[in-house]
Design an enzyme around this catalytic site. Structure first.
Site, PDB file in Angstrom:
ATOM      1  N   LYS A 208      44.306  45.852  48.209  1.00  0.00           N
ATOM      2  CA  LYS A 208      45.040  44.764  47.825  1.00  0.00           C
ATOM      3  C   LYS A 208      45.379  44.586  46.401  1.00  0.00           C
ATOM      4  CE  LYS A 208      45.121  39.605  48.356  1.00  0.00           C
ATOM      5  NZ  LYS A 208      44.217  38.508  49.000  1.00  0.00           N
ATOM      6  N   LYS A 261      48.572  46.297  50.868  1.00  0.00           N
ATOM      7  CA  LYS A 261      49.434  45.026  50.343  1.00  0.00           C
ATOM      8  C   LYS A 261      49.597  45.126  48.948  1.00  0.00           C
ATOM      9  CE  LYS A 261      48.289  40.189  50.638  1.00  0.00           C
ATOM     10  NZ  LYS A 261      47.315  39.077  50.828  1.00  0.00           N
TER      11      LYS A 261
HETATM   12  C1  PBG Z   1      44.277  35.195  50.365  1.00  0.00           C
HETATM   13  C2  PBG Z   1      45.613  35.799  50.731  1.00  0.00           C
HETATM   14  C3  PBG Z   1      46.803  35.863  49.837  1.00  0.00           C
HETATM   15  C4  PBG Z   1      47.652  36.484  50.666  1.00  0.00           C
HETATM   16  C5  PBG Z   1      47.337  36.915  51.717  1.00  0.00           C
HETATM   17  N1  PBG Z   1      45.867  36.131  51.866  1.00  0.00           N
HETATM   18  C6  PBG Z   1      46.972  35.389  48.463  1.00  0.00           C
HETATM   19  C7  PBG Z   1      46.456  35.859  47.391  1.00  0.00           C
HETATM   20  O1  PBG Z   1      45.516  36.943  47.267  1.00  0.00           O
HETATM   21  O2  PBG Z   1      46.601  35.369  46.161  1.00  0.00           O
HETATM   22  C8  PBG Z   1      49.111  36.772  50.175  1.00  0.00           C
HETATM   23  C9  PBG Z   1      50.012  37.109  51.232  1.00  0.00           C
HETATM   24  C10 PBG Z   1      51.431  36.836  50.968  1.00  0.00           C
HETATM   25  O3  PBG Z   1      52.092  36.836  49.707  1.00  0.00           O
HETATM   26  O4  PBG Z   1      52.544  36.669  51.752  1.00  0.00           O
HETATM   27  N2  PBG Z   1      43.550  35.936  49.476  1.00  0.00           N
END
Ligand code: PBG
Length: 339
Positions: A208, A261
């Site tokens: 991520k 992601k």
């Molecule tokens: C929670 C989380 C996030 C997203 C999914 N789970 C936000 C982040 O890490 O700031 C982002 C999903 C999206 O942008 O569609 N941590």
């Protein structure tokens, strides 16, 4: 020995055996017959935002076209998704009150727990994934428990375990930890097993990146950090090898699904991960990727269906098995409508 200078598709000899240039007669059905990829809603996971309590679905300003569902009305949505052929949802909860430690996240009556129960009743076969993080539950908006201005990694992992057990107890099929804490998958696996939920899976947000494309989500989930940013725990977008290492660690710790992601900005990671892991790989086409296409389509600058479909094919081609996407219902509709 590899000869990198020889393109594998260059014919060796053109003088003695000239290749005749020709094209097969193609019709749409012939093209479909040979297509490497077949778009189908069967590979989609639909992210669902929940309101803190019961109530009618309400629009999400930063994600036009999407709604935030009440914990009671989400059952009706679940039935529609099953009818549309979408096999799975990924739930995001909001608390009634944000706390310093975000404890509503592991409450026995959290919005996610209540939503899981109502989905289970309405649509027993819909696969339920739940996002496991603290950012929408804490007053400071960070993904973990703070000690001063630092995240306490191990205290956070312990809380992620409690959240996961609460979701598993309500009937979640997979928990999806997204906090990017070290050893979170191992910690959650141990917590689930200790509570008797060894059949509950972990879909780990393993790679991520600290991405600018999460902007609209943070508005939807009300989870923008009140100070600093998430670069202390999310991956530096400059580092592809580090992303592979994160995938490796989560696989070793017992992840059942590996999530990469965002999706388009990380196609290289998906493609490099594919031959390395037997796990299902899920690509998350995030909120900013959705917003970009929606906004351009609204202005008439892009043809939405063609653009979205092309991104799905690219993600699939890179090696993803599953696509988590806000376009899931549109894709299902387009696939019903045919070519
Ligand atoms: C929670 C989380 C996030 C997203 C999914 N789970 C936000 C982040 O890490 O700031 C982002 C999903 C999206 O942008 O569609 N941590």
């Amino acid at each position: 020995m590899r000869r990198p200078d020889v393109h594998p598709r260059t014919p060796r000899s053109t003088a003695s055996s000239p290749r005749r240039m020709r094209r097969l007669r193609t019709t749409p059905s012939v093209r479909d017959l040979f297509a490497e990829i077949r778009g189908s809603p069967a590979r989609l996971v639909y992210p669902v935002f929940l309101r803190p309590a019961a109530g009618r679905p309400e629009p999400i300003p930063s994600l036009p076209g999407l709604l935030r569902y009440g914990t009671d009305t989400v059952g009706a949505l679940a039935k529609e998704l099953v009818r549309e052929g979408i096999p799975a949802v990924l739930l995001f909860g909001l608390p009634r009150r944000k706390e310093v430690d975000g404890h509503e996240a592991w409450a026995a009556d959290s919005s996610v727990v209540r939503a899981i129960r109502s989905i289970r009743r309405a649509a027993p076969d819909l696969v339920i994934w739940t996002d496991v993080c603290l950012c929408s539950y804490t007053q400071h908006g960070h993904c973990g428990i703070l000690r001063g201005k630092e995240i306490d990694n191990d205290a956070t992992v312990e809380r992620l375990g409690r959240i996961s057990v609460a979701h598993a107890r309500a009937g979640a099929d997979f928990v999806a930890p997204s906090a990017m804490m070290d050893h979170q998958v191992a910690g959650i696996r141990a917590a689930l097993d200790a509570a008797g939920f060894d059949a509950t899976g972990i879909a780990a947000y393993a790679a991520k990146f600290a991405s600018a494309f999460y902007g609209p989500f943070r508005e939807a989930a009300d989870s923008t950090p009140s100070f600093g940013d998430r670069r202390g725990y999310q991956l530096d977008p400059r580092n592809g090898r580090e992303a592979l290492q994160e995938l490796e660690l989560d696989a070793e710790e017992g992840a059942d699904v590996l999530i990469v992601k965002p999706a388009l900005p990380a196609l290289d990671v998906i493609a490099r991960a594919r031959p390395e892991f037997p796990h299902p790989i899920a690509a998350y086409q995030v909120s900013g990727e959705y917003a970009m296409i929606r906004a351009a389509a609204d202005r008439g600058w892009l043809e939405e269906r063609a653009a979205v479909t092309e991104t799905m094919h690219a993600i699939h081609r890179a090696g993803a098995d599953l696509m988590i996407t806000y376009f899931a219902r549109d894709l299902a509709r387009w696939s019903r409508e045919g070519r």
